[in-house]
Motif scaffolding. Structure first.
Motif: not given
Length: 465
Positions: A273-289
């Motif tokens: 579980l990498g440190k950039n996980l929150p950043k990647s999750a946020t980007r995917a979340f925004v694109d999904n919305l």
């Protein structure tokens, strides 16, 4: 001649009517309904108490004082309570040396509890199931798990089976999408989806912090559900699937590598579980919305948001304001009544709640699910749904937003509509005394026992006896 033209016109009219009826009938059969579902509740002898968690960490051979302290701190701040479940081999002290049979037994217990109860309650025979989709991300066996279910319940020879691996915590919505696609081409179908995770063979025995974290976050759980597109069953169903959106950022190396099964420097396999996980999750979340919002929100809300965004941008350009000014937020509550959030951890719930502007009432089901059952991977959103149902929150016509994140990196979401009032019959949350939730004050047993280590100097820190 006039009679011939009249007859010809009549035939054309009948043909047009036939096309319209056929089109409407096909649309009617393409709808996806959730008929029923069954959550998995392991036996009480598999509950992870505070003391036992400490014992499991202490007996790990490859952990030093720093790693020990790190794990205890992670548990303290995780939001997980004392009643979550782990595989049997952990209680037998064999987590570092599990067998293949341990993993199979873990899955068979899940199948027996969920599938068996679901079939008995709905009165549906295994022979009636047309489609079977199984998603267990971290266990691939031969024959496949879907084949094991077919053999165990003696399903039909022409059943269509799908066995999904490596899809992560968002796998159950991927399975839904598979079923939804089949329903668009075949009428009067009954589909079964089984979603869970195999923890037994995936216990990390090394000391890499990014990999030992998964040992204290993931818990045993699962769910089996039956979906249908039969119009005759529509009124008996619980939910209707209105739309589903999948976002995949696997092409981006940063997103792809932030959540991945790999080896550490000593060659020991684990889940990174990498440190950039929150950043990647946020980007995917925004694109999904961005894709989902126009499908589920009323036009007035979309217009309001668009006007505010354009106005703010014009003001910034004219006054040369910094781009750090507060941005307008879409009010998802104008199109959604309930929010079913993935219980990936306390930070995940907090981030999604802040992004969507949710209240504590909205995120209560997710927080209570994390506290009671932990992160059960792909099945977690169904425990959140079960909490809402047991609390009698779901009324006919309500809209339910379900969102999950998974390795890849993926963000998948969907919108359900409640077909009838739901009162939590045969729900595992009722066995957990749902009337006691939420407690007035959530006691964190890990904080009480291990909270003191957060400020302890590692040079003087000693493992408690």
């Amino acid at each position: 001649m006039v009679l011939f033209l009249t007859i010809l016109s009549f035939i054309h009219l009948l043909y047009l009517l036939y096309i319209i009826i056929n089109f409407l009938d096909s649309k009617r059969h393409q709808k996806c309904y959730l008929l029923d579902y069954q959550l998995y509740k392991p036996s009480d002898d598999r509950k992870l108490s505070t003391e036992f968690c400490g014992e499991v960490i202490k007996r790990a051979k490859n952990l030093g004082l720093n790693e020990y302290k790190f794990l205890l701190k992670a548990i303290v701040s995780s939001g997980i309570g004392e009643e979550t479940y782990a595989p049997r081999m952990v209680f037998e002290g064999r987590e570092e040396n599990p067998t293949y049979q341990d993993a199979i037994i873990e899955m068979e217990e899940l199948f027996e509890y969920t599938i068996g109860r679901l079939l008995r309650r709905t009165g549906i025979s295994p022979l009636e199931i047309d489609v079977l989709v199984v998603n267990i991300s971290m266990l691939a066996c031969m024959p496949s798990l879907s084949s094991r279910i077919v053999n165990r319940y003696k399903m039909r020879e022409d059943i269509k089976t799908y066995n999904l691996c490596g899809m992560g915590c968002s796998a159950s919505l991927v399975s839904l999408n598979v079923v939804e696609s089949i329903f668009k081409s075949k009428k009067n179908q009954l589909a079964m989806v089984v979603t869970s995770e195999s923890l037994t063979p995936n216990w990390y025995i090394g000391n890499d912090r990014s990999m030992i974290l998964s040992n204290c976050l993931f818990r045993s759980g699962g769910c089996a559900m039956i979906l249908t597109n039969k119009p005759s069953l529509a009124q008996k169903c619980m939910l209707r699937l209105n739309c589903l959106v999948r976002t995949h950022h696997g092409a981006k190396d940063e997103a792809y590598g932030c959540c991945i099964q790999t080896e550490d420097e000593q060659g020991r396999v684990g889940f990174h579980l990498g440190k950039n996980l929150p950043k990647s999750a946020t980007r995917a979340f925004v694109d999904n919305l961005k894709v989902l919002a126009p499908k589920i929100l009323p036009i007035r809300e979309l217009l309001r948001f668009s006007i505010l965004s354009v106005t703010l941008k014009m003001l910034q350009n004219s006054q040369k304001k910094s781009s750090g000014s507060p941005r307008p937020m879409i009010n998802f509550k104008t199109g959604v009544d309930h929010f079913c959030l993935h219980t990936g951890g306390k930070a995940v719930i907090d981030t999604v709640a802040q992004s969507l502007g949710l209240s504590e009432y909205d995120v209560e089901p997710a927080r209570m699910t994390l506290h009671r059952f932990g992160n059960t991977s792909a099945s977690s959103v169904w425990y959140v749904l079960g909490y809402m149902e047991a609390k009698k929150r779901l009324k006919k016509g309500d809209k339910l937003f379900m969102i999950s994140f998974g390795a890849g990196f993926k963000c998948n979401s969907c919108l359900w509509e409640v077909v009838r009032d739901l009162e939590g019959v045969e729900n595992v949350w009722k066995e957990c005394k749902i009337e006691d939730y939420p407690p007035q004050t959530i006691i964190n047993p890990f904080m009480e026992k291990y909270g003191w280590i957060q400020d302890e100097d590692i040079n003087t820190f000693k493992i408690p006896e």
